[in-house]
Design a protein around this motif. Structure first.
Motif, mmCIF file in Angstrom:
data_model
loop_
_atom_site.group_PDB
_atom_site.id
_atom_site.type_symbol
_atom_site.label_atom_id
_atom_site.label_comp_id
_atom_site.label_asym_id
_atom_site.label_seq_id
_atom_site.Cartn_x
_atom_site.Cartn_y
_atom_site.Cartn_z
ATOM 1 N N LEU A 1 1.059 -0.978 -0.200
ATOM 2 C CA LEU A 1 -0.295 0.004 0.521
ATOM 3 C C LEU A 1 0.690 1.063 -0.397
ATOM 4 O O LEU A 1 1.555 1.136 0.267
ATOM 5 C CB LEU A 1 -0.649 0.429 0.988
ATOM 6 N N LEU A 2 0.761 1.792 -0.648
ATOM 7 C CA LEU A 2 1.601 3.078 -1.096
ATOM 8 C C LEU A 2 0.204 4.526 -0.517
ATOM 9 O O LEU A 2 -0.346 4.506 -2.070
ATOM 10 C CB LEU A 2 2.070 3.204 -2.723
ATOM 11 N N PHE B 1 2.623 7.358 3.195
ATOM 12 C CA PHE B 1 3.298 6.363 4.150
ATOM 13 C C PHE B 1 3.226 4.867 3.261
ATOM 14 O O PHE B 1 2.021 5.309 2.155
ATOM 15 C CB PHE B 1 2.233 5.976 5.889
ATOM 16 N N SER B 2 3.131 4.513 2.983
ATOM 17 C CA SER B 2 3.964 2.976 2.700
ATOM 18 C C SER B 2 3.803 1.982 3.603
ATOM 19 O O SER B 2 4.268 2.151 4.995
ATOM 20 C CB SER B 2 4.606 3.332 1.308
ATOM 21 N N ILE B 3 3.546 0.679 3.356
ATOM 22 C CA ILE B 3 3.173 -0.613 4.072
ATOM 23 C C ILE B 3 4.081 -1.342 2.898
ATOM 24 O O ILE B 3 3.777 -1.691 1.983
ATOM 25 C CB ILE B 3 1.725 -1.171 4.519
ATOM 26 N N GLU B 4 5.176 -2.157 3.572
ATOM 27 C CA GLU B 4 5.804 -2.851 2.601
ATOM 28 C C GLU B 4 5.307 -4.887 3.149
ATOM 29 O O GLU B 4 3.818 -4.738 3.823
ATOM 30 C CB GLU B 4 7.179 -3.310 3.605
ATOM 31 N N GLU B 5 5.424 -5.032 1.929
ATOM 32 C CA GLU B 5 4.755 -6.762 2.074
ATOM 33 C C GLU B 5 4.865 -7.408 3.109
ATOM 34 O O GLU B 5 6.055 -7.233 3.595
ATOM 35 C CB GLU B 5 4.921 -7.807 0.665
ATOM 36 N N ARG C 1 -11.022 4.591 5.974
ATOM 37 C CA ARG C 1 -12.119 4.899 5.009
ATOM 38 C C ARG C 1 -12.079 5.629 3.881
ATOM 39 O O ARG C 1 -11.956 5.289 3.025
ATOM 40 C CB ARG C 1 -13.275 5.725 5.405
ATOM 41 N N THR C 2 -10.695 6.606 3.938
ATOM 42 C CA THR C 2 -10.387 6.947 2.315
ATOM 43 C C THR C 2 -9.090 6.315 1.437
ATOM 44 O O THR C 2 -9.850 6.233 0.629
ATOM 45 C CB THR C 2 -9.905 8.743 2.654
ATOM 46 N N ILE C 3 -8.630 5.224 2.522
ATOM 47 C CA ILE C 3 -7.775 4.675 1.637
ATOM 48 C C ILE C 3 -8.839 3.466 1.132
ATOM 49 O O ILE C 3 -8.159 3.176 0.027
ATOM 50 C CB ILE C 3 -6.444 4.047 2.862
ATOM 51 N N LEU C 4 -9.228 3.070 1.697
ATOM 52 C CA LEU C 4 -10.330 1.864 0.951
ATOM 53 C C LEU C 4 -11.279 2.742 0.127
ATOM 54 O O LEU C 4 -11.911 1.995 -0.583
ATOM 55 C CB LEU C 4 -11.149 1.077 2.073
ATOM 56 N N TYR C 5 -11.709 4.137 -0.060
ATOM 57 C CA TYR C 5 -12.402 4.756 -1.802
ATOM 58 C C TYR C 5 -13.911 4.321 -1.030
ATOM 59 O O TYR C 5 -14.523 4.592 -1.251
ATOM 60 C CB TYR C 5 -11.740 4.286 -2.375
ATOM 61 N N LEU C 6 -14.046 4.118 0.427
ATOM 62 C CA LEU C 6 -15.782 4.166 0.855
ATOM 63 C C LEU C 6 -15.565 5.979 1.339
ATOM 64 O O LEU C 6 -16.794 5.745 0.886
ATOM 65 C CB LEU C 6 -15.498 3.742 2.305
ATOM 66 N N ASP C 7 -14.835 6.556 1.439
ATOM 67 C CA ASP C 7 -15.217 7.793 1.274
ATOM 68 C C ASP C 7 -13.644 8.599 0.229
ATOM 69 O O ASP C 7 -12.799 8.038 0.942
ATOM 70 C CB ASP C 7 -15.152 8.858 2.644
ATOM 71 N N SER D 1 -7.906 14.885 -2.986
ATOM 72 C CA SER D 1 -6.783 14.968 -3.164
ATOM 73 C C SER D 1 -5.243 13.630 -2.879
ATOM 74 O O SER D 1 -5.725 13.539 -1.952
ATOM 75 C CB SER D 1 -6.059 16.480 -3.540
ATOM 76 N N GLY D 2 -4.564 13.156 -3.728
ATOM 77 C CA GLY D 2 -3.611 12.327 -3.319
ATOM 78 C C GLY D 2 -4.327 11.237 -4.124
ATOM 79 O O GLY D 2 -4.751 11.398 -3.841
ATOM 80 N N GLU D 3 -3.508 10.267 -3.754
ATOM 81 C CA GLU D 3 -3.420 8.921 -4.759
ATOM 82 C C GLU D 3 -2.905 8.001 -3.491
ATOM 83 O O GLU D 3 -2.290 7.965 -2.541
ATOM 84 C CB GLU D 3 -2.186 8.804 -5.590
ATOM 85 N N VAL D 4 -3.938 6.672 -3.684
ATOM 86 C CA VAL D 4 -3.875 5.730 -2.801
ATOM 87 C C VAL D 4 -3.379 4.608 -3.864
ATOM 88 O O VAL D 4 -3.866 4.286 -5.256
ATOM 89 C CB VAL D 4 -5.343 5.291 -1.843
ATOM 90 N N PHE D 5 -2.121 3.692 -4.043
ATOM 91 C CA PHE D 5 -1.787 2.915 -4.274
ATOM 92 C C PHE D 5 -1.556 1.151 -3.816
ATOM 93 O O PHE D 5 -1.388 1.546 -2.540
ATOM 94 C CB PHE D 5 -0.244 2.658 -5.517
ATOM 95 N N PHE D 6 -2.976 0.607 -4.845
ATOM 96 C CA PHE D 6 -2.594 -0.841 -4.132
ATOM 97 C C PHE D 6 -1.919 -2.221 -4.739
ATOM 98 O O PHE D 6 -2.070 -1.430 -6.235
ATOM 99 C CB PHE D 6 -4.314 -1.296 -3.741
ATOM 100 N N ARG D 7 -0.958 -2.174 -4.488
ATOM 101 C CA ARG D 7 -0.225 -3.187 -5.298
ATOM 102 C C ARG D 7 0.232 -2.755 -6.054
ATOM 103 O O ARG D 7 -0.078 -2.730 -7.098
ATOM 104 C CB ARG D 7 -0.500 -4.560 -5.647
ATOM 105 N N GLY D 8 0.639 -1.656 -6.266
ATOM 106 C CA GLY D 8 0.915 -0.627 -7.695
ATOM 107 C C GLY D 8 -0.238 -0.063 -9.019
ATOM 108 O O GLY D 8 0.255 0.690 -9.926
ATOM 109 N N ILE D 9 -1.521 -0.650 -8.370
ATOM 110 C CA ILE D 9 -2.929 -0.598 -8.689
ATOM 111 C C ILE D 9 -3.168 0.961 -9.093
ATOM 112 O O ILE D 9 -3.798 1.166 -6.946
ATOM 113 C CB ILE D 9 -3.581 -1.248 -8.895
#
Lengths: 329, 263
Positions: B6-7, B34-38, B55-61, B65-73
């Motif tokens: 997670l980035l 921040f980031s979380i390593e495998e 909630r924001t990381i999960l895109y529930l909200d 601005s800003g970005e969330v990458f899950f496994r590079g997605i």
């Protein structure tokens, strides 16, 4: 030896009747409070903390009945006191703060009026004097003592502010005993410490005794003088705070302390207590803790261990095998 | 693929202010990265904004601005449908287990619900429910009971089992043990630590309790007024807190008092 005991609870048992029968909520509580003492009653949910508090103030619902025992406050029996006398004790000599401050305050009545009510009743102050007194109380508990805040309603207060307001109300008549039932549980960690610290400060200034119910033994570790551990409606261990932490004797206390997380325990497993606390309907015979206890022997299943004095004087513990080493799993 | 699971980059979020008409925007998260390593455990402590961040990381909200990458997605690049497909891989466990389970479903139904969406055949679902309940310590004989028949601690175990049934890679744990008794909390925490290895999970652990978060997190982040004021390896951060707020948290923690008493 009872020359200056403030509150003395002896062998108190309380029973609730429900549709499915009778439940024992308290099964013989012994508790002694000296004037000015900070006594923490620690137990998990359902252990009987709130019932103990409500019994002292005679706030139990009709479905509850005191089966045996006595509660004496300054050598007067609270349980047989008439309603009129009790009215002068409650709020004046003994007062209480509750866990859910929102439930026990009038949400839409001005904060100052709620406090002035008891000041006028118990202390006989005039309106003006009561208001000025209330303003000083606000300052004492860390609420802004200005006209505007005083006139606001609890509805407009945050959780921490409401708890402060309740403390102000409780100490308004300088009681000898303040009962605090989980006063900090619903608040966040920083506010919890502040509220506990505030209570401690007020206690030191005014010399009142404090009976503090909590499930969080860590919170009272460095503020309480005395800690009693309650399990399934019975006190199972009672000792001055430092002795209890250095030399816990009851297996439940010892396991409970091992359950507390801390960053000095990184990489080590936390302690675990197998099973769950019994509800008031299914308290096992003998020692209530025996089904979960690694030290349990046949006699623990049959006989209830009494709360007896240990070698170090004020330390008391209700176990047949206090301090015995746990078998390796 | 290596790299963080997670980035989170420069995440900001505001809510509409109170009053009628609404008065301005109220910032809740400010530029959080921040980031979380495998296989890592990221612990988040602090005051307001923790749950909003989850909630924001999960895109529930979605963030302002800003970005969330899950496994590079990049989550903001996904359509609603694709996002739904991705969701099972990042599961969340909330503080209040009473509200996390549907009161009208037995716990077996609750657990099967999600697996249906994954497209698991009926037989497999039953077996999976049994394995998972077994793993978290709920007897199989209780699978057809309703949530109200369980204690708070047991409900939290069911919520964990249900999250696992989605075969997640990242679990966001938002105060998973806050309402539980200390002894029950210890059981849940031990279980979570065991499951992490067994199921190859990464955790984001949110709690206001630094004693607990510091116990299990490898990396810590401190959120203050919506800003991540400090983050780093847990041991360094706890031994040498830089920000005044972190120092206050550390010094107010029970462990700190313990350590300094022993010295």
């Amino acid at each position: 030896m009872s020359q200056d005991v403030l509150l003395d609870i002896k062998d108190l048992a309380v029973e609730f009747s429900a549709r499915r029968g009778r439940f024992q909520a308290l099964r013989g509580i012994d508790l002694t409070l000296l004037p000015g003492q900070f006594h923490a009653l620690v137990g998990e949910s359902g252990a009987g903390k709130t019932v103990t508090a409500f019994t002292i103030l005679r706030l139990l619902p009709d479905s509850a009945r005191v089966v045996q025992g006595c509660v004496s406050f300054q050598h007067h029996d609270l349980l047989s006191m008439s309603g009129d006398v009790l009215c002068n004790v409650r709020g004046r000599e003994i007062s209480m703060i509750f866990q859910e401050s929102a439930k026990y305050l009038n949400p839409s009545m001005r904060a100052d009026r709620q406090i002035m009510e008891s000041v006028r009743f118990h202390l006989g102050y005039s309106d003006k004097a009561a208001w000025e007194y209330t303003r000083d109380l606000f300052a004492k508990v860390g609420l802004p003592p200005d006209r505007e805040t005083l006139a606001r309603c609890p509805l407009e207060f945050s959780g921490g502010m409401r708890q402060r307001l309740m403390i102000a109300m409780a100490i308004a008549c300088t009681p000898l005993l303040l009962i605090a039932d989980e006063p900090a549980t619903a608040l966040n960690a920083g506010t919890q410490k502040q509220i506990t610290g505030l209570l401690r400060k007020i206690r030191l200034e005014s010399g009142m005794a404090l009976l503090y119910m909590t499930h969080n033994i860590g919170l009272v570790r460095y503020s309480a003088d005395y800690i009693s551990i309650i399990y399934a409606g019975k006190i199972i261990e009672s000792a001055p705070a430092d002795i209890l932490f250095e030399e816990p004797l009851h297996p439940y206390t010892r396991l409970l302390l091992a359950c507390i997380p801390g960053w000095n325990k990184r990489g080590r497993r936390l302690g675990e207590i197998r099973g769950a606390s019994p509800g008031p309907g299914d308290i096992p015979p003998g020692c209530a803790f025996h089904p979960r206890c690694p030290l349990a022997q046949p006699n623990c299943r049959e006989t209830v261990p009494p709360l007896v004095r240990m070698k170090k004087a004020p330390h008391r513990c209700a176990c047949f095998y206090p301090g015995k080493e746990f078998p390796q799993a | 693929m290596s790299g963080p699971i997670l980035l989170v980059q420069n995440l900001s979020k505001t809510f509409a202010g109170a009053g009628i008409p609404r008065r301005g925007r109220f910032p809740v998260l400010k530029d959080v990265s921040f980031s979380i390593e495998e296989g890592g455990v990221f612990g988040l402590v602090g005051d307001s904004g923790k749950t909003t961040l989850a909630r924001t990381i999960l895109y529930l909200d979605p963030p302002d601005s800003g970005e969330v990458f899950f496994r590079g997605i990049r989550l903001s690049s996904l359509s609603a449908g694709k996002l739904r497909k991705l969701r099972p891989r990042m599961q969340v466990i909330f503080q209040d287990p009473h509200r996390a389970l549907d009161p009208r479903l037995t716990i077996r139904q609750s657990m099967e619900e999600g697996m249906k969406n994954l497209g698991l055949p009926k037989k497999k679902r039953g077996a999976e429910v049994k394995t998972l309940l077994d793993r978290v310590g709920i007897p199989w004989s209780q699978a057809d009971l309703y949530p109200r028949e369980f204690s708070a601690g047991q409900k939290q175990l069911v919520a964990i089992a249900r999250a696992l049934s989605m075969r997640p890679e990242l679990l966001i744990l938002d105060e998973p043990a806050a309402n539980l008794d200390v002894s029950v909390q210890a059981g849940v925490i031990n279980l979570l630590l065991d499951l992490k290895g067994e199921y190859n999970l990464s955790y984001m652990f949110i709690s206001r309790d630094l004693d607990l978060t510091g116990y299990l997190a490898a990396t810590l982040g401190v959120l203050k007024d919506g800003r991540l004021v400090e983050s780093g390896p847990a041991e360094d951060l706890l031994a040498n807190p830089q920000h005044p707020y972190t120092r206050e948290l550390v010094e107010n923690s029970l462990t700190f008092m313990d350590l300094n008493k022993e010295e």
